[in-house]
Scaffold this active site. Structure first.
Site, mmCIF file in Angstrom:
data_model
loop_
_atom_site.group_PDB
_atom_site.id
_atom_site.type_symbol
_atom_site.label_atom_id
_atom_site.label_comp_id
_atom_site.label_asym_id
_atom_site.label_seq_id
_atom_site.Cartn_x
_atom_site.Cartn_y
_atom_site.Cartn_z
ATOM 1 N N HIS A 89 67.678 -2.139 25.378
ATOM 2 C CA HIS A 89 66.236 -2.722 25.219
ATOM 3 C C HIS A 89 65.457 -2.217 26.484
ATOM 4 O O HIS A 89 64.535 -3.134 26.882
ATOM 5 C CB HIS A 89 66.205 -4.069 24.718
ATOM 6 C CG HIS A 89 66.771 -4.076 23.606
ATOM 7 N ND1 HIS A 89 67.044 -5.408 23.019
ATOM 8 C CD2 HIS A 89 67.292 -3.181 22.488
ATOM 9 C CE1 HIS A 89 67.696 -5.288 21.762
ATOM 10 N NE2 HIS A 89 67.649 -4.105 21.577
ATOM 11 N N ASN B 197 69.904 -7.260 27.333
ATOM 12 C CA ASN B 197 69.088 -7.923 28.126
ATOM 13 C C ASN B 197 68.377 -7.028 28.995
ATOM 14 O O ASN B 197 68.648 -5.812 29.540
ATOM 15 C CB ASN B 197 70.074 -8.775 29.044
ATOM 16 C CG ASN B 197 70.920 -9.623 28.101
ATOM 17 O OD1 ASN B 197 70.502 -9.970 27.103
ATOM 18 N ND2 ASN B 197 72.042 -10.381 28.553
ATOM 19 N N CYS C 258 48.396 6.679 32.092
ATOM 20 C CA CYS C 258 48.735 7.960 32.664
ATOM 21 C C CYS C 258 50.326 8.133 32.963
ATOM 22 O O CYS C 258 50.794 9.169 33.588
ATOM 23 C CB CYS C 258 48.125 8.089 34.208
ATOM 24 S SG CYS C 258 48.783 6.920 35.260
HETATM 25 P P1 OAD Z 1 69.712 -14.176 20.783
HETATM 26 O O1 OAD Z 1 68.783 -15.439 21.331
HETATM 27 O O2 OAD Z 1 69.158 -13.903 19.230
HETATM 28 O O3 OAD Z 1 70.967 -14.901 20.946
HETATM 29 C C1 OAD Z 1 71.611 -15.338 21.726
HETATM 30 C C2 OAD Z 1 73.102 -15.859 21.433
HETATM 31 O O4 OAD Z 1 73.532 -16.136 22.398
HETATM 32 C C3 OAD Z 1 72.979 -17.102 20.410
HETATM 33 O O5 OAD Z 1 73.894 -16.799 19.329
HETATM 34 C C4 OAD Z 1 73.473 -18.213 21.105
HETATM 35 O O6 OAD Z 1 73.947 -19.299 20.525
HETATM 36 C C5 OAD Z 1 74.208 -17.463 22.168
HETATM 37 N N1 OAD Z 1 74.256 -18.307 23.496
HETATM 38 C C6 OAD Z 1 73.175 -18.832 24.390
HETATM 39 N N2 OAD Z 1 73.713 -19.244 25.563
HETATM 40 C C7 OAD Z 1 74.990 -19.227 25.420
HETATM 41 C C8 OAD Z 1 76.169 -19.531 26.304
HETATM 42 N N3 OAD Z 1 75.635 -20.192 27.327
HETATM 43 N N4 OAD Z 1 77.370 -19.242 25.870
HETATM 44 C C9 OAD Z 1 77.694 -18.735 24.980
HETATM 45 N N5 OAD Z 1 76.494 -18.163 23.682
HETATM 46 C C10 OAD Z 1 75.259 -18.624 24.280
HETATM 47 O O7 OAD Z 1 69.600 -13.197 21.837
HETATM 48 P P2 OAD Z 1 69.937 -11.591 21.608
HETATM 49 O O8 OAD Z 1 71.098 -11.445 20.620
HETATM 50 O O9 OAD Z 1 70.260 -10.994 22.974
HETATM 51 O O10 OAD Z 1 64.739 -7.791 22.392
HETATM 52 O O11 OAD Z 1 68.513 -10.968 21.042
HETATM 53 C C11 OAD Z 1 68.520 -9.372 20.759
HETATM 54 C C12 OAD Z 1 67.283 -9.260 21.112
HETATM 55 O O12 OAD Z 1 66.324 -9.867 20.564
HETATM 56 C C13 OAD Z 1 66.690 -9.172 22.566
HETATM 57 O O13 OAD Z 1 67.213 -8.177 23.302
HETATM 58 C C14 OAD Z 1 65.185 -9.310 22.484
HETATM 59 C C15 OAD Z 1 64.858 -9.921 21.238
HETATM 60 O O14 OAD Z 1 63.819 -9.419 20.569
HETATM 61 C C16 OAD Z 1 63.984 -7.595 23.503
HETATM 62 O O15 OAD Z 1 63.705 -8.158 24.516
HETATM 63 C C17 OAD Z 1 62.900 -6.258 23.350
#
Ligand code: OAD
Length: 316
Positions: free
Chosen positions: A129, A110, A140
């Site tokens: 990230h 995050n 710069c």
């Molecule tokens: P994703 O959106 O891919 O995955 C989030 C997961 O959390 C999903 O499986 C949802 O079902 C679950 N989820 C959402 N809300 C929830 C809750 N309240 N309780 C339990 N589960 C929940 O997000 P990330 O895996 O974090 O990169 O994505 C990885 C990276 O992709 C991020 O860091 C971002 C993006 O490109 C950058 O910001 C550079």
């Protein structure tokens, strides 16, 4: 042969008995604070961009695209600006592990920097990230607190580097060396200030002006095409791999490498608990606990007899 661990009570006894817990987190641990995740149907940031006609939404975080034209990023980034002073019960759970001396490392994907608000010790935190905490000039390399650019982000305006602006205006005030006197009556290309106050290049002879511009600020988020911080690889290989005795993965789809590779990288006998709303098919976990992570960690704490001190925590 039945797997050794698979129930919620197995997860509870693992949490109670293990001492070096690695916690891998993703956007799902902040959705209860109103920050969208990326890939959830309908609500995820990328899913919403797809619905709005962006064919490959991940390109918003592509470094080449940003350098070519930062406007798309600035147009959209306000939608994922962090809420700095709020934490979720899942952040409080990670803090609780830390207070119990059990947190080896929180690898967070995050960029909201909420771990800082939750009091996670930087010595136990890898922001895989990067984050919004700071921003750096692409030209710069001057670095400023991230909040400095929030007003631009909110106004959907490309943030420019104030250090560059100051340097450029200092340059403008310095008398420029000229090959000809400023009042030369030659009608060729003697240079003076442009109408926008830019300094034009002196060696231009074909009528094309080189107008120096202040650099574009980029939040220190790791974009696609950029390396993860060295601390990620160093901590994982030189420190954690030997020590970790339990992995807890929360609120991430585990779709983005190299974080998605971590479970394959650590010794096979280290148990792994997965907590999220949706199952993940491409990785084998010992215990999968599907549900809202805030509720799942509240229940884990209740069963463990640990008080989870957070106003949004589920009370048993
Ligand atoms: P994703 O959106 O891919 O995955 C989030 C997961 O959390 C999903 O499986 C949802 O079902 C679950 N989820 C959402 N809300 C929830 C809750 N309240 N309780 C339990 N589960 C929940 O997000 P990330 O895996 O974090 O990169 O994505 C990885 C990276 O992709 C991020 O860091 C971002 C993006 O490109 C950058 O910001 C550079």
């Amino acid at each position: 042969k039945l797997p050794q661990y698979n129930t919620i009570d197995d997860a509870v006894s693992l949490l109670q008995s293990k001492k070096n817990i690695m916690v891998i987190t993703g956007a799902g641990i902040s959705t209860s604070l109103g920050i969208p995740d990326f890939r959830s149907k309908n609500t995820g940031f990328y899913s919403q961009l797809l619905a709005r006609g962006f064919e490959s939404p991940e390109d918003v975080f592509d470094i080449e695209n940003f350098d070519m034209d930062p406007r798309t990023f600035y147009e959209l980034a306000g939608e994922i600006l962090p809420v700095l002073d709020k934490t979720s019960p899942t952040h409080a759970f990670i803090r609780l592990l830390q207070d119990k001396g059990k947190l080896l490392t929180n690898y967070t994907q995050n960029i909201d920097n909420i771990e800082a608000a939750a009091g996670i010790d930087p010595a136990h935190l890898i922001q895989c990230h990067g984050s919004w905490a700071t921003a750096t000039c692409r030209k710069c390399k001057a670095q400023v607190p991230g909040a400095t650019i929030f007003s631009d982000v909110k106004a959907k305006r490309v943030a420019r580097c104030t250090a560059c602006v100051q340097r450029l205006s200092a340059q403008q005030q310095q008398p420029k060396k000229r090959k000809r006197a400023p009042n030369s009556n030659s009608n060729s290309s003697s240079r003076s200030r442009g109408k926008h106050g830019h300094v034009y290049s002196d060696d231009d002879s074909d009528g094309q002006y080189d107008i120096p511009e202040p650099g574009v600020m980029k939040p220190d988020i790791t974009f696609f095409g950029e390396q993860l911080p060295n601390t990620f690889f160093d901590r994982l290989t030189d420190h954690d791999r030997e020590k970790v005795d339990l992995v807890v993965i929360v609120g991430t789809s585990m779709k983005v490498a190299p974080v998605s590779e971590i479970p394959n990288f650590i010794p096979k006998d280290v148990p792994c608990v997965y907590i999220s709303r949706e199952p993940v098919e491409h990785i084998n976990f010992d215990v999968t606990l599907l549900g809202y992570c805030d509720d799942v960690v509240s229940e884990l704490c209740r069963r463990a007899g640990w008080g989870l001190d957070h106003p949004m925590a589920l009370k048993g």
